[in-house]
Design a protein around this motif. Structure first.
Motif, PDB file in Angstrom:
ATOM      1  N   ALA A 132     -18.328  12.317  75.001  1.00 14.74           N
ATOM      2  CA  ALA A 132     -17.647  13.355  75.796  1.00 14.74           C
ATOM      3  C   ALA A 132     -16.589  12.652  76.636  1.00 14.74           C
ATOM      4  O   ALA A 132     -16.750  11.488  76.995  1.00 14.74           O
ATOM      5  CB  ALA A 132     -18.649  14.083  76.700  1.00 14.74           C
ATOM      6  N   ASP A 191     -19.367  15.524  85.244  1.00 13.07           N
ATOM      7  CA  ASP A 191     -18.548  15.985  84.116  1.00 13.07           C
ATOM      8  C   ASP A 191     -17.142  16.387  84.565  1.00 13.07           C
ATOM      9  O   ASP A 191     -16.652  17.473  84.242  1.00 13.07           O
ATOM     10  CB  ASP A 191     -19.241  17.167  83.412  1.00 13.07           C
ATOM     11  CG  ASP A 191     -18.833  17.263  81.934  1.00 13.07           C
ATOM     12  OD1 ASP A 191     -18.655  16.210  81.308  1.00 13.07           O
ATOM     13  OD2 ASP A 191     -18.717  18.388  81.419  1.00 13.07           O
ATOM     14  N   GLU A 247     -25.207  19.357  88.282  1.00 10.12           N
ATOM     15  CA  GLU A 247     -24.821  17.950  88.380  1.00 10.12           C
ATOM     16  C   GLU A 247     -25.931  17.248  89.158  1.00 10.12           C
ATOM     17  O   GLU A 247     -26.584  17.858  90.011  1.00 10.12           O
ATOM     18  CB  GLU A 247     -23.487  17.858  89.139  1.00 10.12           C
ATOM     19  CG  GLU A 247     -22.390  18.682  88.482  1.00 10.12           C
ATOM     20  CD  GLU A 247     -21.248  19.070  89.420  1.00 10.12           C
ATOM     21  OE1 GLU A 247     -21.255  18.654  90.601  1.00 10.12           O
ATOM     22  OE2 GLU A 247     -20.339  19.781  88.965  1.00 10.12           O
ATOM     23  N   TYR A 259     -25.218  11.302  81.355  1.00 11.81           N
ATOM     24  CA  TYR A 259     -24.037  10.662  81.952  1.00 11.81           C
ATOM     25  C   TYR A 259     -23.081  11.721  82.507  1.00 11.81           C
ATOM     26  O   TYR A 259     -22.541  11.577  83.604  1.00 11.81           O
ATOM     27  CB  TYR A 259     -23.311   9.803  80.908  1.00 11.81           C
ATOM     28  CG  TYR A 259     -22.270   8.878  81.507  1.00 11.81           C
ATOM     29  CD1 TYR A 259     -22.632   7.634  82.014  1.00 11.81           C
ATOM     30  CD2 TYR A 259     -20.926   9.251  81.587  1.00 11.81           C
ATOM     31  CE1 TYR A 259     -21.692   6.784  82.571  1.00 11.81           C
ATOM     32  CE2 TYR A 259     -19.982   8.411  82.149  1.00 11.81           C
ATOM     33  CZ  TYR A 259     -20.361   7.176  82.636  1.00 11.81           C
ATOM     34  OH  TYR A 259     -19.426   6.331  83.207  1.00 11.81           O
ATOM     35  N   ARG A 260     -22.908  12.792  81.750  1.00  9.10           N
ATOM     36  CA  ARG A 260     -22.033  13.877  82.223  1.00  9.10           C
ATOM     37  C   ARG A 260     -22.575  14.461  83.532  1.00  9.10           C
ATOM     38  O   ARG A 260     -21.817  14.788  84.444  1.00  9.10           O
ATOM     39  CB  ARG A 260     -21.931  14.973  81.154  1.00  9.10           C
ATOM     40  CG  ARG A 260     -21.101  14.542  79.942  1.00  9.10           C
ATOM     41  CD  ARG A 260     -21.230  15.524  78.789  1.00  9.10           C
ATOM     42  NE  ARG A 260     -20.768  16.864  79.156  1.00  9.10           N
ATOM     43  CZ  ARG A 260     -21.005  17.957  78.441  1.00  9.10           C
ATOM     44  NH1 ARG A 260     -21.719  17.872  77.321  1.00  9.10           N
ATOM     45  NH2 ARG A 260     -20.548  19.128  78.832  1.00  9.10           N
ATOM     46  N   LYS A 261     -23.901  14.598  83.612  1.00  6.27           N
ATOM     47  CA  LYS A 261     -24.490  15.144  84.839  1.00  6.27           C
ATOM     48  C   LYS A 261     -24.447  14.130  85.991  1.00  6.27           C
ATOM     49  O   LYS A 261     -24.287  14.518  87.156  1.00  6.27           O
ATOM     50  CB  LYS A 261     -25.922  15.603  84.571  1.00  6.27           C
ATOM     51  CG  LYS A 261     -25.989  16.868  83.704  1.00  6.27           C
ATOM     52  CD  LYS A 261     -27.422  17.326  83.506  1.00  6.27           C
ATOM     53  CE  LYS A 261     -27.483  18.725  82.895  1.00  6.27           C
ATOM     54  NZ  LYS A 261     -28.849  19.268  82.898  1.00  6.27           N
ATOM     55  N   SER A 272     -13.629  20.044  87.041  1.00  7.03           N
ATOM     56  CA  SER A 272     -14.601  19.935  85.948  1.00  7.03           C
ATOM     57  C   SER A 272     -13.874  20.022  84.613  1.00  7.03           C
ATOM     58  O   SER A 272     -12.868  20.723  84.488  1.00  7.03           O
ATOM     59  CB  SER A 272     -15.599  21.092  86.011  1.00  7.03           C
ATOM     60  OG  SER A 272     -16.272  21.088  87.237  1.00  7.03           O
ATOM     61  N   VAL A 287     -15.518  11.841  79.507  1.00  6.53           N
ATOM     62  CA  VAL A 287     -15.611  11.379  80.892  1.00  6.53           C
ATOM     63  C   VAL A 287     -16.125   9.943  80.821  1.00  6.53           C
ATOM     64  O   VAL A 287     -17.105   9.652  80.125  1.00  6.53           O
ATOM     65  CB  VAL A 287     -16.549  12.288  81.751  1.00  6.53           C
ATOM     66  CG1 VAL A 287     -17.937  12.422  81.144  1.00  6.53           C
ATOM     67  CG2 VAL A 287     -16.661  11.756  83.182  1.00  6.53           C
ATOM     68  N   LEU A 345     -19.801  21.843  81.055  1.00 10.92           N
ATOM     69  CA  LEU A 345     -21.195  21.425  81.257  1.00 10.92           C
ATOM     70  C   LEU A 345     -22.078  22.657  81.491  1.00 10.92           C
ATOM     71  O   LEU A 345     -23.162  22.775  80.920  1.00 10.92           O
ATOM     72  CB  LEU A 345     -21.286  20.476  82.457  1.00 10.92           C
ATOM     73  CG  LEU A 345     -22.692  20.018  82.857  1.00 10.92           C
ATOM     74  CD1 LEU A 345     -23.330  19.187  81.754  1.00 10.92           C
ATOM     75  CD2 LEU A 345     -22.653  19.209  84.156  1.00 10.92           C
ATOM     76  N   ASP A 361     -25.556  10.902  76.598  1.00  7.30           N
ATOM     77  CA  ASP A 361     -24.292  11.464  77.036  1.00  7.30           C
ATOM     78  C   ASP A 361     -24.440  12.593  78.054  1.00  7.30           C
ATOM     79  O   ASP A 361     -23.719  12.648  79.038  1.00  7.30           O
ATOM     80  CB  ASP A 361     -23.549  11.974  75.791  1.00  7.30           C
ATOM     81  CG  ASP A 361     -22.062  12.021  76.018  1.00  7.30           C
ATOM     82  OD1 ASP A 361     -21.460  10.944  76.173  1.00  7.30           O
ATOM     83  OD2 ASP A 361     -21.501  13.127  76.066  1.00  7.30           O
TER      84      ASP A 361
END
Length: 448
Positions: free
Chosen positions: A409, A380, A345, A374-376, A13, A411, A119, A371
């Motif tokens: 972010a 992330d 996530e 998207y991270r989830k 992560s 990723v 996250l 964003d």
């Protein structure tokens, strides 16, 4: 086993462990700034609390500021993450998540602000802000981010008028549009919704982020900055063969991100989807409490439609009236679920929020805005840029889905070989500047 090792091909992560990384700078600088702004907002509204609630309001204001100051200190001194104590419906879930991370980390270290996944700790901060208010009635329902969201909406008025006028012109000529013309409008409004995501107050730590330019006119100059453009797959998902001119897809779900201008771009796109006959219904998913500075709550959703209806502009107010009637008729509906304001996530959703997963399975397409979504979606993690979007989803696929995201972010997956390296050499901050975007599609059906 340390929590930051690559396991079964899944990279570690992102976290603030790496000094100088974007996660580190967020936890060190941006999160304390956001907390300070919340404290200032409460203090500025002291008289309002006194007028509404008397001495009890003043006491609640003092206690809330005290809890938030303590939280800021915990964050800045990398103290252990504490259990949530307010007894709300998600309290147990948050505390189980903390225990899960403690097990992963082993006994040698506490789960803490700089050592644990970014996250998780960022989401946790917003949950602790909510706790500070909840423990202090009568101000527990106060939206401490409302001022910024309201300002963002009003400062984007010119852009909103342009957008509603554009929509009105499409609707006037809808019956005469060829399929190619419909596709062209579809792509434009999809991209307006994509770039609307630039207006994110959590990234600017609450600075002015309104939309001042004409959203339609800016599209061609923004085109080169879309790194992955799967809009043709999104379009294809909404087409069902053998049904020319009829409603093609049943339902599109939109997992919302920011209030203000971005929400208007989402509503305009959803209006187009329905009025063009591309879809029958749209379900919007928002947050159940103030979150990440500018995220949409039920109150923001209703307020935005009311403000649009009341606007002193013919096509803007006409759009607002139309949106209100979609809601009344059940063509549109707004939903929230505790899972959206938790740190999980999305690959955990089927196990940890099976009811929500089942809800999304009822959609023909799910659009994930922004964003944080998207991270989830991608957990992330430090994925190689060429890893496919499907791989990074780690089994999450309730329905065909598309991420509409401007990059804020570090990723990003699904890029061509060498694309990420080239961008890094030219612009080291390409993943966090909000300058680049993706329209990234995945369908679980394509993997069967």
């Amino acid at each position: 086993m340390a929590a930051d090792q690559t396991v079964h091909g899944v990279p570690p992560s992102l976290s603030a462990k790496v000094v100088g990384s974007f996660a580190y700078l967020t936890v060190r600088d941006r999160l304390p700034t956001i907390l300070t702004k919340v404290i200032d907002t409460i203090h500025r509204n002291k008289n309002k609390f006194f007028e509404e609630y008397g001495e009890e309001g003043i006491e609640a204001e003092k206690q809330t500021i005290s809890l938030l100051s303590k939280l800021r200190n915990e964050l800045q001194t990398d103290k252990p993450i504490l259990a949530v104590t307010d007894g709300l419906q998600d309290t147990e879930s948050w505390n189980q998540y903390l225990q899960r991370h403690q097990r992963l980390q082993g006994d040698e270290a506490s789960v803490s602000w700089f050592k644990s996944p970014w996250l998780y700790v960022e989401c946790y901060m917003y949950r602790r802000i909510q706790e500070a208010f909840w423990l202090n009635p009568p101000i527990s329902d106060y939206d401490y981010f409302d001022e910024g969201k309201t300002q963002s909406f009003f400062e984007s008025q010119q852009a909103v008028m342009t957008l509603c006028t554009y929509l009105e012109n499409i609707n006037k000529s809808m019956a005469e549009l060829s399929k190619n013309q419909l596709l062209e409008h579809f792509n434009k409004l999809l991209q307006v919704s994509l770039w609307g995501n630039k207006c994110d107050l959590s990234i600017s730590a609450g600075q002015d982020n309104s939309q001042k330019l004409s959203p339609i006119d800016s599209l061609s100059s923004l085109q080169p900055f879309i790194l992955v453009d799967d809009s043709n797959m999104v379009w294809s998902t909404l087409q069902r063969p053998g049904q020319p001119g009829k409603t093609t897809a049943g339902r599109v779900d939109v997992v919302l991100d920011n209030a203000g201008f971005e929400l208007v771009t989402d509503l305009v796109f959803a209006d187009f989807l329905v009025s063009s006959g591309l879809v029958r219904e749209v379900h919007f998913h928002g947050k159940s409490f103030p979150w990440f500075v500018s995220d949409v709550t039920a109150k923001d959703f209703q307020w935005t439609i009311r403000q649009t209806m009341a606007a002193n502009h013919k096509w803007m107010s006409k759009s607002g009236v139309q949106w209100q009637s979609y809601l009344k008729e059940g063509v549109w509906s707004y939903h929230d679920h505790p899972f959206w304001t938790q740190p999980h996530e999305f690959c955990d959703m089927a196990a940890d929020a099976p009811d929500l997963y089942a809800t999304l399975q009822g959609a023909d397409l799910v659009l994930f805005k922004g964003d944080l979504n998207y991270r989830k979606l991608t957990s992330d993690r430090e994925w190689d840029h060429t890893v496919s979007f499907g791989t990074a989803l780690r089994g999450f696929g309730p329905a065909p889905l598309c991420a509409l995201r401007t990059l804020k972010a570090n990723v990003q997956v699904g890029l061509q070989q060498g694309q990420g390296e080239k961008l890094t050499s030219q612009e080291p901050d390409w993943m966090t500047s909000g300058k680049y975007a993706v329209i990234q599609f995945y369908s679980p059906k394509s993997e069967q």
